[in-house]
Design a protein around this motif. Sequence first.
Motif, PDB file in Angstrom:
ATOM      1  N   GLN A  82       0.842  -1.201   0.000  1.00  0.00           N
ATOM      2  CA  GLN A  82       0.000   0.000   0.000  1.00  0.00           C
ATOM      3  C   GLN A  82       0.871   1.242   0.000  1.00  0.00           C
ATOM      4  OE1 GLN A  82      -2.686   0.059   3.313  1.00  0.00           O
ATOM      5  NE2 GLN A  82      -3.543   2.029   2.707  1.00  0.00           N
ATOM      6  N   LEU A  83       0.559   2.115  -0.923  1.00  0.00           N
ATOM      7  CA  LEU A  83       1.296   3.372  -1.039  1.00  0.00           C
ATOM      8  C   LEU A  83       1.336   4.069   0.325  1.00  0.00           C
ATOM      9  CD1 LEU A  83       2.563   5.080  -3.366  1.00  0.00           C
ATOM     10  CD2 LEU A  83       0.421   6.365  -3.393  1.00  0.00           C
ATOM     11  N   GLY A  84       2.520   4.422   0.755  1.00  0.00           N
ATOM     12  CA  GLY A  84       2.631   5.159   2.024  1.00  0.00           C
ATOM     13  C   GLY A  84       2.988   4.273   3.197  1.00  0.00           C
ATOM     14  N   THR A  85       2.814   2.941   3.062  1.00  0.00           N
ATOM     15  CA  THR A  85       3.255   2.081   4.170  1.00  0.00           C
ATOM     16  C   THR A  85       4.754   1.858   3.985  1.00  0.00           C
ATOM     17  OG1 THR A  85       2.730   0.094   2.926  1.00  0.00           O
ATOM     18  CG2 THR A  85       1.091   0.787   4.528  1.00  0.00           C
ATOM     19  N   GLN A  86       5.381   1.335   5.024  1.00  0.00           N
ATOM     20  CA  GLN A  86       6.836   1.140   5.016  1.00  0.00           C
ATOM     21  C   GLN A  86       7.355   0.571   3.692  1.00  0.00           C
ATOM     22  OE1 GLN A  86       8.511  -0.937   8.563  1.00  0.00           O
ATOM     23  NE2 GLN A  86       9.212  -2.333   6.974  1.00  0.00           N
ATOM     24  N   ASN A  87       8.335   1.216   3.114  1.00  0.00           N
ATOM     25  CA  ASN A  87       9.031   0.811   1.885  1.00  0.00           C
ATOM     26  C   ASN A  87       8.224   0.978   0.586  1.00  0.00           C
ATOM     27  OD1 ASN A  87      10.007  -1.327   4.136  1.00  0.00           O
ATOM     28  ND2 ASN A  87      11.729  -0.740   2.855  1.00  0.00           N
ATOM     29  N   CYS A  88       6.943   1.329   0.667  1.00  0.00           N
ATOM     30  CA  CYS A  88       6.126   1.367  -0.557  1.00  0.00           C
ATOM     31  C   CYS A  88       5.871   2.787  -1.052  1.00  0.00           C
ATOM     32  CB  CYS A  88       4.806   0.644  -0.329  1.00  0.00           C
ATOM     33  SG  CYS A  88       5.047  -1.128  -0.238  1.00  0.00           S
ATOM     34  N   HIS A  89       6.353   3.053  -2.263  1.00  0.00           N
ATOM     35  CA  HIS A  89       6.196   4.395  -2.839  1.00  0.00           C
ATOM     36  C   HIS A  89       5.414   4.340  -4.143  1.00  0.00           C
ATOM     37  CE1 HIS A  89       9.102   5.411   0.206  1.00  0.00           C
ATOM     38  NE2 HIS A  89       9.870   4.456  -0.244  1.00  0.00           N
ATOM     39  N   GLY A  90       4.898   3.154  -4.471  1.00  0.00           N
ATOM     40  CA  GLY A  90       4.097   2.990  -5.698  1.00  0.00           C
ATOM     41  C   GLY A  90       4.742   1.998  -6.650  1.00  0.00           C
ATOM     42  N   GLY A  91       3.928   1.116  -7.210  1.00  0.00           N
ATOM     43  CA  GLY A  91       4.398   0.171  -8.226  1.00  0.00           C
ATOM     44  C   GLY A  91       5.025  -1.105  -7.671  1.00  0.00           C
ATOM     45  N   GLU A  92       5.146  -1.199  -6.341  1.00  0.00           N
ATOM     46  CA  GLU A  92       5.814  -2.384  -5.756  1.00  0.00           C
ATOM     47  C   GLU A  92       5.016  -3.671  -6.011  1.00  0.00           C
ATOM     48  OE1 GLU A  92       5.377   0.426  -4.087  1.00  0.00           O
ATOM     49  OE2 GLU A  92       7.430   1.121  -3.717  1.00  0.00           O
ATOM     50  N   TYR A  93       3.688  -3.586  -5.930  1.00  0.00           N
ATOM     51  CA  TYR A  93       2.890  -4.806  -6.123  1.00  0.00           C
ATOM     52  C   TYR A  93       3.068  -5.350  -7.537  1.00  0.00           C
ATOM     53  CZ  TYR A  93      -1.038  -8.037  -6.205  1.00  0.00           C
ATOM     54  OH  TYR A  93      -1.810  -9.173  -6.326  1.00  0.00           O
ATOM     55  N   GLU A  94       3.055  -4.439  -8.501  1.00  0.00           N
ATOM     56  CA  GLU A  94       3.217  -4.842  -9.910  1.00  0.00           C
ATOM     57  C   GLU A  94       4.596  -5.499 -10.093  1.00  0.00           C
ATOM     58  OE1 GLU A  94       2.007  -1.886  -8.843  1.00  0.00           O
ATOM     59  OE2 GLU A  94      -0.046  -2.435  -9.382  1.00  0.00           O
ATOM     60  N   THR A  95       5.611  -4.900  -9.469  1.00  0.00           N
ATOM     61  CA  THR A  95       6.961  -5.483  -9.568  1.00  0.00           C
ATOM     62  C   THR A  95       7.003  -6.852  -8.893  1.00  0.00           C
ATOM     63  OG1 THR A  95       7.810  -3.239  -9.426  1.00  0.00           O
ATOM     64  CG2 THR A  95       9.425  -4.997  -9.169  1.00  0.00           C
ATOM     65  N   PHE A  96       6.316  -6.964  -7.749  1.00  0.00           N
ATOM     66  CA  PHE A  96       6.258  -8.263  -7.050  1.00  0.00           C
ATOM     67  C   PHE A  96       5.644  -9.322  -7.975  1.00  0.00           C
ATOM     68  CE2 PHE A  96       3.699 -11.382  -4.763  1.00  0.00           C
ATOM     69  CZ  PHE A  96       4.609 -11.913  -3.866  1.00  0.00           C
ATOM     70  N   LEU A  97       4.535  -8.956  -8.628  1.00  0.00           N
ATOM     71  CA  LEU A  97       3.851  -9.921  -9.517  1.00  0.00           C
ATOM     72  C   LEU A  97       4.786 -10.368 -10.636  1.00  0.00           C
ATOM     73  CD1 LEU A  97       0.235  -8.459  -9.853  1.00  0.00           C
ATOM     74  CD2 LEU A  97       0.989 -10.421  -8.490  1.00  0.00           C
ATOM     75  N   LYS A  98       5.507  -9.398 -11.181  1.00  0.00           N
ATOM     76  CA  LYS A  98       6.433  -9.703 -12.280  1.00  0.00           C
ATOM     77  C   LYS A  98       7.564 -10.618 -11.789  1.00  0.00           C
ATOM     78  CE  LYS A  98       8.711  -7.060 -15.891  1.00  0.00           C
ATOM     79  NZ  LYS A  98      10.022  -6.687 -15.396  1.00  0.00           N
ATOM     80  N   ASN A  99       8.135 -10.255 -10.647  1.00  0.00           N
ATOM     81  CA  ASN A  99       9.274 -11.023 -10.127  1.00  0.00           C
ATOM     82  C   ASN A  99       8.916 -12.449  -9.717  1.00  0.00           C
ATOM     83  OD1 ASN A  99      10.860  -8.793 -10.476  1.00  0.00           O
ATOM     84  ND2 ASN A  99      10.875  -8.172  -8.330  1.00  0.00           N
ATOM     85  N   THR A 100       7.664 -12.654  -9.340  1.00  0.00           N
ATOM     86  CA  THR A 100       7.276 -13.977  -8.819  1.00  0.00           C
ATOM     87  C   THR A 100       6.448 -14.782  -9.830  1.00  0.00           C
ATOM     88  OG1 THR A 100       5.320 -12.979  -7.784  1.00  0.00           O
ATOM     89  CG2 THR A 100       7.272 -13.230  -6.390  1.00  0.00           C
ATOM     90  N   GLU A 101       6.354 -14.251 -11.038  1.00  0.00           N
ATOM     91  CA  GLU A 101       5.497 -14.836 -12.081  1.00  0.00           C
ATOM     92  C   GLU A 101       5.731 -16.346 -12.275  1.00  0.00           C
ATOM     93  OE1 GLU A 101       5.819 -12.444 -15.511  1.00  0.00           O
ATOM     94  OE2 GLU A 101       4.033 -13.300 -16.444  1.00  0.00           O
ATOM     95  N   ALA A 102       6.978 -16.748 -12.248  1.00  0.00           N
ATOM     96  CA  ALA A 102       7.303 -18.158 -12.527  1.00  0.00           C
ATOM     97  C   ALA A 102       6.754 -19.102 -11.450  1.00  0.00           C
ATOM     98  CB  ALA A 102       8.820 -18.307 -12.626  1.00  0.00           C
ATOM     99  N   TYR A 103       6.388 -18.557 -10.303  1.00  0.00           N
ATOM    100  CA  TYR A 103       5.931 -19.413  -9.189  1.00  0.00           C
ATOM    101  C   TYR A 103       4.469 -19.141  -8.822  1.00  0.00           C
ATOM    102  CZ  TYR A 103      10.781 -20.646  -8.769  1.00  0.00           C
ATOM    103  OH  TYR A 103      12.035 -21.109  -9.035  1.00  0.00           O
ATOM    104  N   ARG A 104       3.746 -18.529  -9.747  1.00  0.00           N
ATOM    105  CA  ARG A 104       2.355 -18.154  -9.454  1.00  0.00           C
ATOM    106  C   ARG A 104       1.529 -19.346  -8.942  1.00  0.00           C
ATOM    107  NH1 ARG A 104       1.192 -13.644 -11.198  1.00  0.00           N
ATOM    108  NH2 ARG A 104       3.070 -13.417  -9.966  1.00  0.00           N
TER     109      ARG A 104
END
Length: 249
Positions: free
Chosen positions: A135-157
């Motif tokens: 969530q934008l504004g929570t620790q470490n999150c400034h936007g776009g992190e979820y999308e990057t997470f989905l991309k990075n973990t795609e092979a193990y969906r």
Amino acid sequence: MELEQIQSQEQVRQDESEQIKYQLTQTETLLEQTQHQLREMQVHHDKTLSYYSAHVKNLIGILWETIPQERMDVILALQGSIQQSARIASVAEYCAKGWAGDLIEIGCFLGGTTVKLAEVAKKYNRRMIAVDPWQLGTQNCHGGEYETFLKNTEAYRDVIDIVRSDSLDPQTIAKIKNKQLCFAFVDGLHTYEACLQDIQTVAHCFGVIAVDDTTWSPDVVRAFREGAALTNRNYLCIPVLRESYLLWA
Ligand SMILES: C[S@@+](CC[C@H](N)C(=O)[O-])C[C@H]1O[C@@H](n2cnc3c(N)ncnc32)[C@H](O)[C@@H]1O
């Protein structure tokens, strides 16, 4: 004294003597049973101790392998983090081999560690539970992190169960408490209250609970120590590693 009276007194003495003999036999039997139970308890205790110390020894062996590659000449928050994901995955694999249940990571960010844990989950036919509100504004999150997470973990969906919510939310807590777990990595919100709650949420984990950032965050350190006491676990802290471990319950 009349003969009859003497005979009767003699009879009373004999009865008392028989009674005492009987009580003695009973006491001896009880003593034998107690000794037997104590011997069994001792054997159980020794077995438990050697079982426990064997696991601790193995765990230290796993951690030890990555220590030479860690660095101490970087800022505190980065010390012990070079091999962290690989090390955590090795500990998770050890737990998956030894105990039933899924793997969980609270606070996944971009999925760097999630991918490694998902590999273990896939190998041992478990689920990888990834909890984070991204969530934008929570620790470490400034936007776009979820999308990057989905991309990075795609092979193990196929093995990752994404729980996109606050780990402190009562419904999320209930959901996690309902799962059998063999390994947990607590790396969510780094406040004392949140970290302590996250530790308690995964306290039913059969294997090890790893808690991140015990080298530099006083809040996390306090939560970690109190969490160990509250969950009745011993802990393993190695100063050159960024994370510490709560051992088997
Ligand atoms: C330090 S990062 C996690 C890094 C990750 N474990 C890794 O090894 O790459 C912290 C994460 O905790 C998440 N977070 C913050 N508050 C949270 C909460 N209440 N519940 C769950 N996750 C939370 C943030 O969204 C962020 O992604």
